[in-house]
Structures are given as C-alpha cells and as structure tokens.
Scaffold this active site. Structure first.
Site, PDB file in Angstrom:
ATOM      1  N   GLU A 151       0.682  -1.080  -0.037  1.00  0.00           N
ATOM      2  CA  GLU A 151       0.138  -0.162   0.270  1.00  0.00           C
ATOM      3  C   GLU A 151       1.134   1.128  -0.089  1.00  0.00           C
ATOM      4  O   GLU A 151       0.076   2.092  -0.389  1.00  0.00           O
ATOM      5  CB  GLU A 151      -0.775   0.054   1.093  1.00  0.00           C
ATOM      6  CG  GLU A 151      -1.865  -1.441   1.310  1.00  0.00           C
ATOM      7  CD  GLU A 151      -0.903  -2.437   1.582  1.00  0.00           C
ATOM      8  OE1 GLU A 151      -2.545  -3.281   1.816  1.00  0.00           O
ATOM      9  OE2 GLU A 151      -0.500  -3.168   2.082  1.00  0.00           O
ATOM     10  N   PHE A 202     -11.595  -6.690  13.695  1.00  0.00           N
ATOM     11  CA  PHE A 202     -10.777  -7.112  12.849  1.00  0.00           C
ATOM     12  C   PHE A 202     -10.304  -5.977  12.248  1.00  0.00           C
ATOM     13  O   PHE A 202     -10.943  -5.805  11.399  1.00  0.00           O
ATOM     14  CB  PHE A 202     -11.351  -8.054  12.343  1.00  0.00           C
ATOM     15  CG  PHE A 202     -10.116  -9.451  11.374  1.00  0.00           C
ATOM     16  CD1 PHE A 202      -8.430  -9.379  11.501  1.00  0.00           C
ATOM     17  CD2 PHE A 202     -10.663  -8.833   9.844  1.00  0.00           C
ATOM     18  CE1 PHE A 202      -7.927  -9.917  10.630  1.00  0.00           C
ATOM     19  CE2 PHE A 202      -9.150  -9.464   9.190  1.00  0.00           C
ATOM     20  CZ  PHE A 202      -8.331  -9.754   9.633  1.00  0.00           C
ATOM     21  N   GLN A 203      -8.829  -6.201  11.805  1.00  0.00           N
ATOM     22  CA  GLN A 203      -9.004  -4.801  10.799  1.00  0.00           C
ATOM     23  C   GLN A 203      -9.036  -3.523  10.981  1.00  0.00           C
ATOM     24  O   GLN A 203      -8.831  -2.530  10.178  1.00  0.00           O
ATOM     25  CB  GLN A 203      -8.872  -5.479   9.429  1.00  0.00           C
ATOM     26  CG  GLN A 203      -8.132  -6.210   9.430  1.00  0.00           C
ATOM     27  CD  GLN A 203      -7.541  -6.689   7.759  1.00  0.00           C
ATOM     28  OE1 GLN A 203      -8.809  -6.450   7.219  1.00  0.00           O
ATOM     29  NE2 GLN A 203      -6.640  -7.141   7.551  1.00  0.00           N
ATOM     30  N   LYS A 212     -17.710  -0.718   5.156  1.00  0.00           N
ATOM     31  CA  LYS A 212     -18.247  -1.447   4.467  1.00  0.00           C
ATOM     32  C   LYS A 212     -19.813  -1.372   4.237  1.00  0.00           C
ATOM     33  O   LYS A 212     -20.002  -2.010   3.209  1.00  0.00           O
ATOM     34  CB  LYS A 212     -17.754  -3.145   4.931  1.00  0.00           C
ATOM     35  CG  LYS A 212     -17.947  -4.262   4.417  1.00  0.00           C
ATOM     36  CD  LYS A 212     -17.460  -4.958   4.772  1.00  0.00           C
ATOM     37  CE  LYS A 212     -17.594  -6.505   3.637  1.00  0.00           C
ATOM     38  NZ  LYS A 212     -16.448  -7.659   3.974  1.00  0.00           N
ATOM     39  N   MET A 219      24.288   9.836   2.418  1.00  0.00           N
ATOM     40  CA  MET A 219      24.331  11.214   2.798  1.00  0.00           C
ATOM     41  C   MET A 219      24.257  10.415   4.201  1.00  0.00           C
ATOM     42  O   MET A 219      25.542  11.297   5.115  1.00  0.00           O
ATOM     43  CB  MET A 219      22.821  11.539   2.937  1.00  0.00           C
ATOM     44  CG  MET A 219      22.530  12.413   3.456  1.00  0.00           C
ATOM     45  SD  MET A 219      23.735  14.050   2.509  1.00  0.00           S
ATOM     46  CE  MET A 219      22.922  13.775   0.706  1.00  0.00           C
TER      47      MET A 219
END
Length: 597
Positions: free
Chosen positions: A70, A132-133, A182, A500
């Site tokens: 993602e 969940f999630q 959802k 760097m």
C-alpha cells in the site's frame, strides 16, 4: 483545514444521462471517480473494500493498478499527480491497508501534492469495538492530511467524494482521506445516484487573486533593486506558472534560483539560472541570496534546508513573498511584502503592471550584480574529476544520463546522495520532469513514483535514480512494473553505503560509520532478472555511455542498471547545520574565492 463542517456545502446535481439511476455504495463510489475524470486508481484489495472492488470488476473507463504494498500505491499516485498535475487516487482496505499508506500520505502532504486516498473501514456498528482490522484512520491521518472524512451514510458518499477532490486540488493542494465503512458499500442497499456538479464550503474559501496594492508595491521594489534575486519553489510547478515566471525573467533579467521542489519551472540550462540553493545548492546561488538587497520568494516556504541559520538569512535584503497559503507567510522568516494568492495569478498581474510601465526594465543597472555573480561562478563549485581508470564518480553517471537522454527524461528519485547529484547535474528545462520527495525525504519513493509517471506518460522516457538502500524499501514494485509492462529505467548508483548518512558520519562523527555500511546486499542484476526484467552491471567509466544508450534503446522493457560508484564521494557544496549561506563547505579540491581573487 480542520473544522470543515460536514454540512457546510452547496451542490448542483449532475445526473447520469439526464436520469437518476439507483446504485449501491460501491457502484456510486466508482461512478463518482469516473465522473470526476479519474482514469487510474492505485490500490490493493482487502475485506473492507471488496464491495468496491467488485464494482470495479470489468468496469470500463477506469484502470486499477495493483501494487505490491500500500505504501507503493500512495507513492505511485503521488508520482502520477506530480507528473500530470491531476490528483492521484488510492484505494486500500482498512487497518494495515490504511496504516501502510501513511508514509505516502505524509510525503504528499509535505510537498503539497493533490491526492485522494479512499480507505476501507469496518462496518459502522463495529466502529470502536476493536473489530478485526479496525484502526482510527481519521485520527491517525489527521496530522498529515489537508482534510479527512468518515462517511456516515450512503447518502453522504457522493457529496463527500466531490468535496474530497475539491479540497485536494484547490488552494494549497494536498492529500485528502475518505474513510468508507464496509456497510456503506453494501451491494444490497441502493439509492438514486447523482454527483454534484460543483461544491462550495462556507469554511473553505482559498484566496486566488493577490492584493493589487501589494503586487504594485512589489513591482516597484523589483524595478528599483540593485541586487535582486528570484527565489522560486514548488508552488510554481504546482500552479502551472512556469510560463509567466519565464516571461518575468525575460522582462527583468533578474537572476533566479530554485528550491529542490521547484527545479524545472525555469530552464536549468539557461544562463540566468544560478542553480539550486540551500544545503547542497551552488555557491553562486547561495552567495547571491546572502548578498542580495531584494528577495522575491515565489511559491516557496523558506524550508530549513534552504535558509540555513535564520539569523544570517539574507541579512541585507527586503523580502517579497508570494504564496497561496497565508499560514506559510512570515512563518519562519519575517517578510516585508506579503502577497497571498495563486502563484500564476500574481505573476500575471506583475507582468501586466510591468508591461504597462513606460520603462519596465529595472531602474538600477544590474550589470555590476551579474559581474559579481559570474565571479562566484568561476569557483566552479560542482567541479569534479573522473579518472578514466578509476571508479565511476556518481556525478559522471548523472551527467552521462543527461547526455544520453538529451535532457528530456522524466526523472523520479529516491532520497540521499543520488538525489542531490541528480538535482545538481541533470538540468531540468521543463516543469514536472523532476519527481522527488522533498519535504519528508522518503526513501523508497522513487520506484513507485516512477511507475505512476510512466503510467501517465507511456510514450515518455521515465527513470528512477536510486541507491542500494532506498531501492530495497519498495523493490517489490518491480512485480507491478512487470504486470503492467512499464518500460521505465532504474538507475542504481551503488556505493555500498547509506551515502548521505556516511557523509555526515565522516564530517561530524569523526568517521565512526555506525550502521551506515549496507552489508548482505543482494545481487541486484539477478534480482531484477528474477522479476522478468533486463539488467546490467556497469563498473567502468568507459562502458557507461554505451550501456546507457543500449538500455534506453529498449523502449518496451524495464532495464535495471546497477552502476558501481565511488563509495567515498561526498556531495558538495554543503551548508552545515547552524551555518549561513555564506559559510558553505566546498570540495577539498576546489579553489576558494580568495584564491581566485
């Protein structure tokens, strides 16, 4: 942008084919994107967004690009937005899907990139139950978005999407998150669909036109100055204001410098361009800023990497500041003439005032000023030596890249020494050629951002310049490149270090290279080939141009070029933390101004 009321909007309806069709939430969301003109969505499916993905299935008019992480979706949408000027769009699921985008959202936020991120959320009855999630996406993203929304009803969905695009693309652009539960996208619940033709928010009304009295005052100061300099930033690129900026320089002959984000707004090959300013800017740009009597800041925000020590920043100069965001003006540096407005609009008003003057040229003769600038240029602060029998210098690799591509490349970059070498040695002549993470400095940005640019411009040469540490952060997106047949070129400058970090440890930590050496590196050429791409390893300077030309001749293939470069090379000039523009550290091999005199 916080505090925008959910009901503080006015809409005009845009009906589908003159009729109101009944649609589910998933279908509504997809149709909103199509009505908004979105042609590409970057995403990754999951449980909370499966209704939306089902609505996307075989849907014409919109392309979904399946990334492998993602974060890659957010960076790819960001790269697409920077290359095109259109908002990038991301679609991810709830929980880790949303949290994985946060780095990409923050990257876009710091650089004012328009982006709409649609995240799935657990069903409304489960919000707050540690389902969940489930995560508080609105709370997590609040500090790094322009605004965010939680959609509370199906009826709110279309107006919220319209508001999200309006917010992302107007005023100072930025990312907007829309969190969609959802059950709002349940295919069994349908309502009549209409998409707002326009939206107005009482609490959001960005000022576009600058105050004409302030603009007139600024023009008078510009025409009277003896040692003026234009300090330009990413706002010029974002507002598509390169054309009026170039006309302004043609009219006044005022020297111009740019931030890292503003490169390309004015041709880098033009003799009036002094190069980038700031921590790794050119000697002539930094000294001109320090000695100027008037700084005209246009679409820049006086970032700490530009200003150096504030107490010594442009000590003899009056400052004009043009910016769309009033909160950026006098935030870090007190200015004398603030002008709040769109960069393009203000520049056009300046040009109109100047052209209406009987004598629009500066009243002060700038020849002495240019003579001083040209004296600073004689120091040749970017000079280096490329021994023919030695390691490849990274500067030489970038210069060869410029030669091979004739300066027409869209170049995305990761973060580190390679980024600075690209900014110094690849003169960008057009805006939106240079795509990099400026404000947040996000390693892993380059490859997915290049993907986004290549998808936007399939017929252009697009490349990612990166280091061996940066590329490993999002290297899985090579699989996305294979799936979508993206023929971009990956230019890996491999010096075996986090370059760097190593440079700072050499300069400020007495050479204690604590965890900056990158051990256990993969065989990058074999790894790239395992993804189905072409790959080359280049170790000799005399091979570089030939192999690069061979790579760019493969118009239909991704080519991964691993270039072994000098591990001890540092980026110069450099302004150390807490120092002023006039206190640059030059390469040990360079002549000082005193020696030249």
């Amino acid at each position: 942008m916080r505090g925008i009321a959910q009901n503080s909007w006015f809409v005009k309806e845009n009906r589908v084919n003159g009729m109101t069709a009944e649609m589910s939430g998933g279908d509504i969301l997809v149709q909103c994107l199509i009505d908004e003109g979105v042609d590409t969505v970057f995403g990754y499916p999951g449980g909370a967004v499966l209704h939306i993905y089902d609505a996307l299935f075989n849907r014409e008019g919109i392309r979904h690009v399946l990334v492998r992480h993602e974060q890659g979706a957010a960076h790819a949408a960001d790269g697409y937005a920077r290359a095109t000027g259109k908002p990038g769009v991301v679609l991810v699921t709830s929980g880790p899907g949303a949290t994985n985008t946060v780095t990409g959202i923050a990257t876009a936020y710091m650089d004012s990139i328009p982006m709409v991120v649609i995240t799935g959320q657990v069903p409304r009855p489960l919000i707050g139950s540690d389902a969940f999630q489930e995560v508080d996406t609105v709370g997590i993203t609040r500090p790094c978005v322009k605004h965010n929304f939680l959609v509370n009803s199906l009826e709110e969905l279309a107006p919220t999407i319209k508001k999200a695009f309006h917010l992302a693309t107007t005023g100072r652009p930025g990312p907007v998150v829309v969190d969609v539960p959802k059950d709002v996208t349940d295919p069994n619940i349908r309502i009549p669909y209409s998409y707002p033709a326009e939206v107005r928010m009482r609490s959001y009304n960005p000022k576009v036109r600058g105050h004409l009295r302030q603009i007139k005052k600024a023009v008078e100061m510009m025409l009277a100055a003896r040692k003026p300099i234009l300090y330009t930033g990413g706002g010029v690129v974002l507002d598509n204001a390169a054309e009026p900026l170039r006309k302004l320089v043609d009219l006044t002959h005022i020297p111009i410098t740019s931030t890292l984000m503003g490169l390309g707004a004015f041709p880098g090959s033009d003799e009036r361009f002094l190069g980038m300013l700031g921590m790794h800017g050119t000697y002539e740009a930094n000294m001109a800023m320090h000695e100027s009597d008037l700084v005209i800041a246009i679409g820049a925000r006086f970032d700490d990497r530009v200003t150096g020590r504030i107490a010594d920043f442009c000590p003899n100069a009056q400052i004009i500041h043009v910016d769309i965001d009033p909160s950026s003006i006098s935030k870090t540096v007190q200015v004398d003439v603030p002008i709040v407005g769109s960069v393009r609009s203000v520049l056009e008003d300046m040009l109109e005032l100047m052209e209406s003057h009987p004598d629009c040229c500066p009243s002060g003769d700038l020849s002495d000023w240019w003579q001083q600038i040209n004296a600073w240029r004689q120091i040749e602060c970017l000079a280096y030596e490329q021994p023919q029998d030695g390691l490849i210098k990274p500067q030489f690799a970038v210069e060869t890249l410029y030669k091979v591509t004739e300066g027409r490349l869209i170049l995305a970059s990761d973060v580190g020494q390679h980024q600075m070498f690209a900014a110094q040695f690849y003169p960008f002549d057009e805006p939106r050629q240079w795509i990099n993470s400026g404000g947040l400095g996000t390693m892993g940005f380059g490859l997915p951002a290049a993907m986004g640019a290549q998808l936007a411009f399939p017929d252009r040469d697009v490349a990612c310049i990166t280091g061996e540490a940066s590329i490993l952060m999002c290297i899985q997106e090579l699989a996305t490149c294979k799936q979508f047949n993206l023929p971009l070129k990956v230019i890996l400058l491999n010096n075996g270090y986090m370059g760097m970090v190593r440079q700072w440890q050499e300069m400020f930590y007495e050479g204690r290279y604590s965890h900056s050496y990158v051990d256990a590196l993969p065989n990058f050429t074999e790894l790239a080939r395992s993804f189905g791409h072409e790959a080359m390893r280049i170790e000799k300077p005399e091979e570089l141009e030939t192999r690069m030309r061979e790579a760019f001749a493969m118009k239909d293939k991704l080519v991964f070029l691993e270039i072994m470069v000098d591990p001890d090379e540092n980026v110069y000039p450099m302004i150390e933390a807490g120092k002023g523009h006039h206190e640059m550290v030059l390469s040990p091999n360079q002549k000082s101004e005193r020696e030249l005199a």
